[in-house]
Design an enzyme around this catalytic site. Structure first.
Site, PDB file in Angstrom:
ATOM      1  N   CYS A 111       0.820  -1.210   0.000  1.00  0.00           N
ATOM      2  CA  CYS A 111       0.000   0.000   0.000  1.00  0.00           C
ATOM      3  C   CYS A 111       0.856   1.264   0.000  1.00  0.00           C
ATOM      4  O   CYS A 111       0.481   2.270  -0.602  1.00  0.00           O
ATOM      5  CB  CYS A 111      -0.950  -0.009   1.200  1.00  0.00           C
ATOM      6  N   CYS A 169      13.319 -25.245  12.034  1.00  0.00           N
ATOM      7  CA  CYS A 169      12.351 -24.719  13.019  1.00  0.00           C
ATOM      8  C   CYS A 169      11.788 -25.832  13.900  1.00  0.00           C
ATOM      9  O   CYS A 169      11.684 -25.697  15.118  1.00  0.00           O
ATOM     10  CB  CYS A 169      11.191 -24.028  12.321  1.00  0.00           C
ATOM     11  N   CYS A 191      13.374 -27.541  17.244  1.00  0.00           N
ATOM     12  CA  CYS A 191      13.130 -26.999  18.589  1.00  0.00           C
ATOM     13  C   CYS A 191      11.633 -26.852  18.871  1.00  0.00           C
ATOM     14  O   CYS A 191      11.157 -27.229  19.928  1.00  0.00           O
ATOM     15  CB  CYS A 191      13.805 -25.643  18.740  1.00  0.00           C
ATOM     16  N   HIS A 192      10.893 -26.313  17.901  1.00  0.00           N
ATOM     17  CA  HIS A 192       9.511 -25.919  18.182  1.00  0.00           C
ATOM     18  C   HIS A 192       8.506 -27.058  18.040  1.00  0.00           C
ATOM     19  O   HIS A 192       7.308 -26.837  18.140  1.00  0.00           O
ATOM     20  CB  HIS A 192       9.111 -24.735  17.305  1.00  0.00           C
ATOM     21  N   ARG A 205      10.725 -11.926  14.183  1.00  0.00           N
ATOM     22  CA  ARG A 205      10.863 -13.128  15.025  1.00  0.00           C
ATOM     23  C   ARG A 205      11.493 -14.273  14.227  1.00  0.00           C
ATOM     24  O   ARG A 205      12.407 -14.944  14.680  1.00  0.00           O
ATOM     25  CB  ARG A 205       9.487 -13.522  15.578  1.00  0.00           C
ATOM     26  N   CYS A 215      15.212 -16.135  14.677  1.00  0.00           N
ATOM     27  CA  CYS A 215      15.382 -17.581  14.861  1.00  0.00           C
ATOM     28  C   CYS A 215      16.537 -18.079  13.993  1.00  0.00           C
ATOM     29  O   CYS A 215      17.398 -18.820  14.463  1.00  0.00           O
ATOM     30  CB  CYS A 215      14.105 -18.339  14.468  1.00  0.00           C
TER      31      CYS A 215
END
Lengths: 263, 192
Positions: free
Chosen positions: A110, A174, A177-178, A220, A224
């Protein structure tokens, strides 16, 4: 006998309160709430994230750029100028750009299309502030991301593949760990449960009180990668949108806490 | 975009030349997505090794038929210090164990008297109680050099295999863990 049971009772009570204490220390959500309250008391009711929201609102409503236009006509998926709850609906496919866009990339679109900025002259800090303003209008709204368009389904699939991909000198990925080490700590914070805890993705953009930073999900994700010695994907790039689409879909149904306030 | 073609082509040729015949995880569409993330991002991710691909394909849980050959491959990659000593100097191992940008061991393991440990990995508190037998030294060295030889697809870095630590540096960390005189074994571990 009576005294014996009283002693046992006291011991059990002490044990329970100890457990409760230990749990209070462990839970990062409670810790963040405590910090939030403290900051509110110290500042007389103003959070740092409120300042980002105010700055974002001003940037959003002021006529700027080569076309001297505001962003008020920007369509975030609910129609031009309809801003409430949009954060919980992104990423999604947009017919005008023929792309799946997340919050950050849609703001940028935009700024380019409505205000006439060149992509390379758009300041990151402005995009983040505008993201915070939009987040404030989505607070307590639900996450409703559901890949339905073919382009969304495709990108979701790729995002999932990317989530499980391992590469680099530290075998980074990712999911390692997650998914596998959810709730365990390497450092201060326990790994969030991206697949099962809807809170994980539903509090972005967020203010990080430990280092005074305003972050969107893109920041974020990039952190990581960087934490594990990997080059991060470029801001506004497709890998970030794909991962965000995958994670936000897992958070579907969550009530958003925005702007987030985290460690 | 155009600039990306040449390095990618070279990488693919390199892959062919080194006789990589393993299953690949990154298909054409995923490759295009990764390339959209920028050159340095793509350079690292598209260089995915066949063993990393296997862990990705099986989401870190290898099926039985893959496990045997996988572990054998990992074992083959382990190299030892030139002087053959698997236990070096614990005082040189200490900063490696306790520095984020080097070993970063404390982030996941309890046991260091200098840093509060994490709980992603097992506690190593008073690791030296296991003694300094040759078998113990070898096991400890090999797990640090290439942990996938013992714990396939685990999160721990393969320090030797990935080129993060030299064999001699790994031997220093082994000493930090096993030497009875090491602060790791004589001082109390910091815990949260």
């Amino acid at each position: 006998m009576g005294r014996f049971w009283r002693l046992v009772g006291a011991a059990v009570l002490a044990l329970f309160s100890l457990l409760a204490l230990a749990q209070e220390e462990e839970d990062p959500v409670k810790e963040a709430e405590k910090q939030k309250k403290q900051l509110l008391e110290q500042s007389g009711g103003v959070l740092p994230s409120d300042l980002f929201v105010a700055q974002g609102e001003q940037l959003f409503k002021t006529k700027r750029g080569p076309k001297n236009a505001s962003l008020e006509a920007c369509d975030f998926g609910r129609g031009p100028g309809k801003l409430e709850g949009v954060v919980g609906r992104l990423p999604r496919y947009f017919f005008d750009t023929r792309k799946v866009e997340d919050l950050d990339s849609r703001i940028r679109t935009c700024m380019v299309r409505l205000q006439g900025f060149q992509p390379q002259e758009i300041r990151r800090s402005e995009v983040v502030a505008i993201a915070f303003y939009l987040a404030s209008l989505s607070n307590e709204q639900p996450v409703t991301v559901r890949p339905l368009m073919p382009q969304e389904k495709k990108l979701y699939e790729l995002g999932e593949q990317l989530f499980y991909l391992r590469a680099g000198p530290r075998d980074m990925g990712c999911a390692t760990c997650h998914v596998t080490y959810v709730g365990k700590r390497a450092g201060v914070l326990p790994y969030s449960d991206i697949l099962k805890d809807k809170r994980a993705a539903s509090h972005w953009p967020a203010f990080r009180y430990s280092n005074d930073q305003a972050w969107t999900m893109a920041d974020r994700i990039r952190a990581c990668y960087a934490n594990l010695g990997m080059p991060a994907p470029d801001l506004y790039s497709e890998p970030i949108i794909a991962l965000t689409l995958f994670m936000n879909t897992q958070a579907r149904g969550a009530r958003m806490d925005l702007p987030g306030f985290i460690r | 975009m155009r600039r990306l073609y040449l390095p990618t082509l070279l990488l693919m040729l390199l892959g062919l030349a080194s006789g990589q015949t393993g299953q690949s995880y990154i298909n054409a569409e995923l490759q295009r997505l990764i390339q959209a993330g920028g050159q340095s991002y793509a350079n690292t991710l598209l260089r995915q090794a066949p063993d990393q691909a296997l862990c990705s394909i099986h989401r870190n849980k290898l099926p039985a038929e893959v496990l045997g050959p996988f572990i054998e491959e990992q074992r083959k990659s382990i190299k030892y210090p030139a002087d053959g000593k698997l236990m070096g100097d614990w005082k040189q191992g200490e900063p490696i164990f306790n520095t984020l940008a080097r070993g970063n061991c404390f982030s996941c393991h309890v046991g260091s008297p200098l840093n509060i440990g994490g709980n992603v990995g097992p506690s190593l508190e008073k690791y030296g109680q296991r003694g300094t037998s040759e078998a113990m030294q070898k096991y400890t060295y090999e797990v640090i050099y290439n942990t996938w030889a013992y714990f396939p697809c685990t999160v721990m870095y393969r320090f030797g295999h990935g080129g993060l630590l030299k064999p001699e540096e790994i031997a220093h960390v082994v000493a930090y863990l096993l030497d009875p005189a090491s602060d790791f074994n004589t001082k109390p571990a910091l815990k949260r």
